[in-house]
Design an enzyme around this catalytic site. Structure first.
Site, short mmCIF file in Angstrom:
data_model
loop_
_atom_site.label_atom_id
_atom_site.label_comp_id
_atom_site.label_asym_id
_atom_site.label_seq_id
_atom_site.Cartn_x
_atom_site.Cartn_y
_atom_site.Cartn_z
N THR A 32 4.11 51.66 71.27
CA THR A 32 3.36 51.80 72.63
C THR A 32 3.77 52.88 73.18
OG1 THR A 32 3.35 49.13 72.32
CG2 THR A 32 3.28 50.64 74.48
N GLY A 44 -0.31 41.65 73.36
CA GLY A 44 0.96 41.63 73.80
C GLY A 44 1.17 41.86 75.10
N ARG A 88 -4.55 38.34 68.94
CA ARG A 88 -3.26 38.28 69.75
C ARG A 88 -3.19 39.43 70.74
NH1 ARG A 88 1.22 42.52 70.36
NH2 ARG A 88 3.06 41.38 70.80
N GLY A 133 8.02 47.24 72.19
CA GLY A 133 8.85 46.43 71.53
C GLY A 133 8.08 45.00 71.18
N GLY A 182 6.19 42.33 72.10
CA GLY A 182 5.63 41.67 73.29
C GLY A 182 5.64 40.49 73.83
N1 ASP Z 1 4.93 45.96 73.05
C1 ASP Z 1 3.74 46.02 72.10
C2 ASP Z 1 3.16 44.86 71.55
O1 ASP Z 1 3.86 43.68 71.58
C3 ASP Z 1 3.96 46.81 70.67
C4 ASP Z 1 5.13 47.55 70.59
O2 ASP Z 1 5.59 48.35 71.63
O3 ASP Z 1 5.84 47.60 69.58
O4 ASP Z 1 2.13 44.53 71.60
#
Ligand code: ASP
Length: 331
Positions: free
Chosen positions: A193, A223, A221, A245, A247
């Site tokens: 992200t 996030g 889903r 990360g 979510g």
């Molecule tokens: N934070 C994002 C999500 O959970 C994904 C990511 O940043 O790795 O959708």
């Protein structure tokens, strides 16, 4: 603190704040104090751009626009657009990895210095999700639009209908279908992200966060990235924070809001990011199985970054150059 020092610090603080809010004339400063405040301005702290991971093209685009005098909001939107359009990036925008049923769905949000916010979730036909979020913020009485309604709104606003599922992502998906194993990869491809914070020449802050979410998630889903307070939060009096990360863990801690509130109470961006990660670790016994990371900046231009697992970095564009800075981490 001695009263004299307290008064001096308050005056200096006000002087710096005055510069950053472009209202120094409102303060009755003596000449030497004005000069010291001007020095910090001239030291090129602002404009400033930071973004999650190493997305140098995105931060450079935003940074160059800011140097030309763009507002933080315009710069942050244009900055993240670079990654949304890049089909080599399988975690943001066009070319993003699909859910387990083969749908590429985008989540994004944006915040302006005024504290206004817009968001879209489950956007399927427009790569520039953060721009659609900005339209939600500016053209509707709402904050978030989802799914079919978000796509329809984007088309009505003049965005081109696009196919987001690229050949590259289709091939990777065909491979994934062989085992159908759902296991989010920590530090996937060393990017993910994009969350970006820009401070413009006036010292005003804006932010955006845009993502295709977790690869091979369950259809539907959403996030943390489009959730105001989780993937992104800012307050123009304090600073801002963005996340990347897992979510689910970030949402449950409302991490970006927490960081801004801790900074409001006087914590440095670094301490605030560490506290947000510590809370995620405390609340999730399986914390070693996923990544969560935050970056933050306050109105003095001080930056913080912290994550669970080694391997996360952020990019800073300041004074005409990019710097990729490894984040501190717990494990
Ligand atoms: N934070 C994002 C999500 O959970 C994904 C990511 O940043 O790795 O959708």
């Amino acid at each position: 603190m001695k009263r004299r020092n307290f008064i001096l610090q308050s005056i200096l603080g006000s002087a710096v704040l005055g510069i950053f809010s472009n209202s120094v004339t409102a303060f009755n400063l003596d000449k030497s104090l004005k000069n010291s405040a001007m020095i910090s301005y001239k030291s090129n702290i602002f404009p400033l751009t930071i973004a999650t991971w190493n997305f140098p093209n995105a931060s450079k685009r935003a940074g160059e626009l800011l140097a030309e005098g763009a507002t933080a909001l315009d710069a942050v939107e244009q900055g993240v657009m670079v990654e949304e359009a890049d089909i080599r990036n399988t975690t943001v925008g066009k070319g993003g990895a699909p859910d387990r049923d083969g749908n590429v769905t985008l989540d994004a949000c944006i915040m302006s210095p005024s504290g206004d916010a817009g968001a879209v979730v489950y956007l399927k036909y427009t790569s520039h999700a953060a721009s659609v979020a900005r339209k939600v913020m500016e053209e509707t009485p709402h904050v978030m639009l989802a799914g079919e309604g978000a796509d329809l709104f984007a088309i009505q606003q003049g965005f081109e209908k696009e196919e987001l599922f690229t050949e590259g992502s289709k091939l990777a998906y065909q491979e994934w279908l062989k085992k159908k194993e759902y296991k989010p990869i920590i530090n996937i491809e060393n990017h993910d992200t994009i969350g970006m914070l820009c401070i413009d020449k006036n010292g005003d802050i804006a932010g955006a966060c845009t993502s295709s979410g977790l690869s091979y998630k369950i259809n539907g889903r959403v996030g943390d990235s489009p959730i105001i307070g989780s993937g992104l939060f800012l307050d123009n009096e304090v600073g801002g924070a963005v996340a990347t990360g897992m979510g689910e863990a970030i949402m449950k801690s409302v991490g970006s809001f927490l960081i801004v509130e801790l900074m409001r109470q006087g914590q440095s961006p670094q301490d605030a990011c560490e506290e947000a990660i510590n809370r995620i670790i405390k609340a999730n016994p399986n914390f070693k199985e996923f990544q969560a990371a935050f970056i933050a900046v306050n109105k003095k231009g001080e930056i913080g970054s912290h994550c669970i697992q080694k391997g996360f970095s952020y990019v800073k564009y300041q004074d005409g150059k990019n710097e990729n800075i490894p984040s501190s981490y717990n494990f």
